[in-house]
Design an enzyme around this catalytic site. Structure first.
Site, PDB file in Angstrom:
ATOM      1  N   LYS A 135       0.839  -1.199   0.000  1.00  0.00           N
ATOM      2  CA  LYS A 135       0.000   0.000   0.000  1.00  0.00           C
ATOM      3  C   LYS A 135       0.870   1.242   0.000  1.00  0.00           C
ATOM      4  CE  LYS A 135       0.646   1.883   3.423  1.00  0.00           C
ATOM      5  NZ  LYS A 135       1.876   2.434   4.085  1.00  0.00           N
ATOM      6  N   TYR A 220      -4.591   4.210   6.122  1.00  0.00           N
ATOM      7  CA  TYR A 220      -5.142   3.260   7.096  1.00  0.00           C
ATOM      8  C   TYR A 220      -6.488   3.747   7.632  1.00  0.00           C
ATOM      9  CZ  TYR A 220      -0.829   0.569   7.229  1.00  0.00           C
ATOM     10  OH  TYR A 220       0.233  -0.230   6.887  1.00  0.00           O
TER      11      TYR A 220
END
Ligand code: NDP
Length: 368
Positions: A135, A220
């Protein structure tokens, strides 16, 4: 104490020595481990996070490191010796396209700086290997779409390294939401940040990072909001603040507060920052109860409580469970409870772009 009987017993955490989440998409039914065929992975980008992944893989049930890709010859030698990867399975960024003819490698795990994911993923896919990409999956929606298309065309799978999607405390909260324990969800708060050090690192270089804190740690809160609320946001507003324009240059965000609205009426409020510590907290509110997780996305142990008491779920090494689960996804076609595919990564990129646009214009940006 919040009982974990309903969830954990169903999914087999009684056998907690098995670091396998064992969640089927269809209501958490246990699926037998196939166990025979290991996933043979080439790690690309032998930096800090790859080191953590490599160590975690040592305790995997069915993942092996069988290849290495690095721009640093000394690392190839050292890691090769440490993890028993033969010289013919060690590559650099110029010659790794030849990995296609290496029958001992099933997948490439791309763990290079964000802006390199696009090139590295597409080349690994063209070589016929599955790709696990860290990510953020890419630094723009356009790049993410191209990666998804390339993997589809090459008939390989693309997964994104969302380790929290396999974390037991997180899954317990998601399961409680599925069971209606919180009632109608009303609100989510996600606070994600840390004080970043060395000003010369790639994370503070827009060309390699694609942005700032939002790309790295704020993601996140975005992704967590989506799996905690269980719905896609419909709009976003955002405000950016910058206290140090020398360290956080143009295009590198220091702090962004952002808000989501959902069609169901849920709202969310999140903070992404590179300039404050002690920010690793999720709060999910519903008409009948709540969940609070702190830490919520760090390497752990993840801790949480709900209106019923402490969440007493197994503490695991995130990357060990993630990799074993990804082996099951790639080799057995297992469906994870929360998706980890390219489209999941792409959705986060769409939201990131909308947040940047909202912060730049001061406008409410529609997401659907
Ligand atoms: P590091 O800087 O520690 O490592 C990156 C590695 O990439 C380098 O060591 C280098 O390895 C390789 N690399 C190739 N080209 C470059 C370049 N131009 N500049 C710098 N490095 C280069 O970064 P991290 O390991 O912390 O992060 C890598 C990726 O992993 C990022 O996308 C990050 O977002 C993600 N990440 C995910 C985490 C998670 O929890 N899921 C946690 C931390 C990071 P070599 O010398 O072998 O070529």
């Amino acid at each position: 104490m919040h009982s974990r009987r309903s969830f954990l017993q169903k999914i087999g955490w009684a056998t907690a020595s098995v670091p396998f989440v064992n969640l089927g998409m269809n209501q958490f039914s246990a699926k037998p481990l196939s166990g025979e065929k290991p996933l043979r992975v080439a790690l690309m980008g032998l930096g800090g996070y790859a080191g953590r992944v490599a160590e975690a893989i040592q305790n995997c049930k069915r993942v092996k490191i069988t290849g290495l890709i690095s721009g640093t010859p000394e690392k190839l030698q050292r890691w090769g010796a440490k993890y028993n990867v033969p010289e013919e399975s060690r590559y650099n960024y110029e010659n790794f396209d030849a990995i296609g003819s290496n029958a001992n490698i099933d997948a490439v795990y791309v763990i290079t700086p964000n802006a390199l994911h696009h090139n590295h993923t597409i080349r690994a896919a063209k070589a016929g290997k599955h790709v696990i990409c860290e990510k953020p999956m890419a630094v723009s929606v356009k790049e993410g779409e191209e990666m998804v298309a390339s993997c589809q065309k090459a008939n390989v799978q693309l997964l994104v390294g969302y380790r929290m999607h396999f974390e037991p405390h997180t899954l317990e909260v998601i399961k409680m939401r599925h069971e209606g324990e919180f009632g109608k969800i009303t609100f989510f708060q996600g606070l994600c940040g840390f004080r970043i050090g060395d000003p010369t690192q790639w994370r503070l270089n827009k060309d390699l990072a694609g942005g700032g804190a939002l790309m790295d740690i704020g993601i996140y809160a975005i992704n967590g909001c989506r799996y905690m609320v269980g719905e896609e946001p419909a709009w976003v507003t955002a405000q950016e603040t910058k206290t140090d324009p020398v360290k956080f240059k143009k295009g590198v965000d220091e702090t962004i507060m952002f808000q989501f609205g959902f069609e169901s009426g849920v709202t969310a409020s999140c903070l992404s920052t590179y300039n404050m510590n002690n920010l690793d907290r999720f709060f999910l509110n519903g008409e009948k109860g709540f969940a609070e997780m702190r830490p919520s996305t760090g390497y752990g142990p993840i801790k949480g409580k709900t209106h019923k008491g402490e969440i007493n779920a197994p503490v695991v090494v995130h990357q060990t469970v993630q990799m074993d689960e990804m082996a099951a996804i790639l080799l057995d076609g297992k469906k994870p409870l929360v998706p980890v595919d390219g489209l999941e990564g792409l959705q986060d990129l769409k939201i990131i772009e909308a947040i940047y646009k909202a912060a730049a214009t001061g406008k409410k940006i529609a997401l659907k």
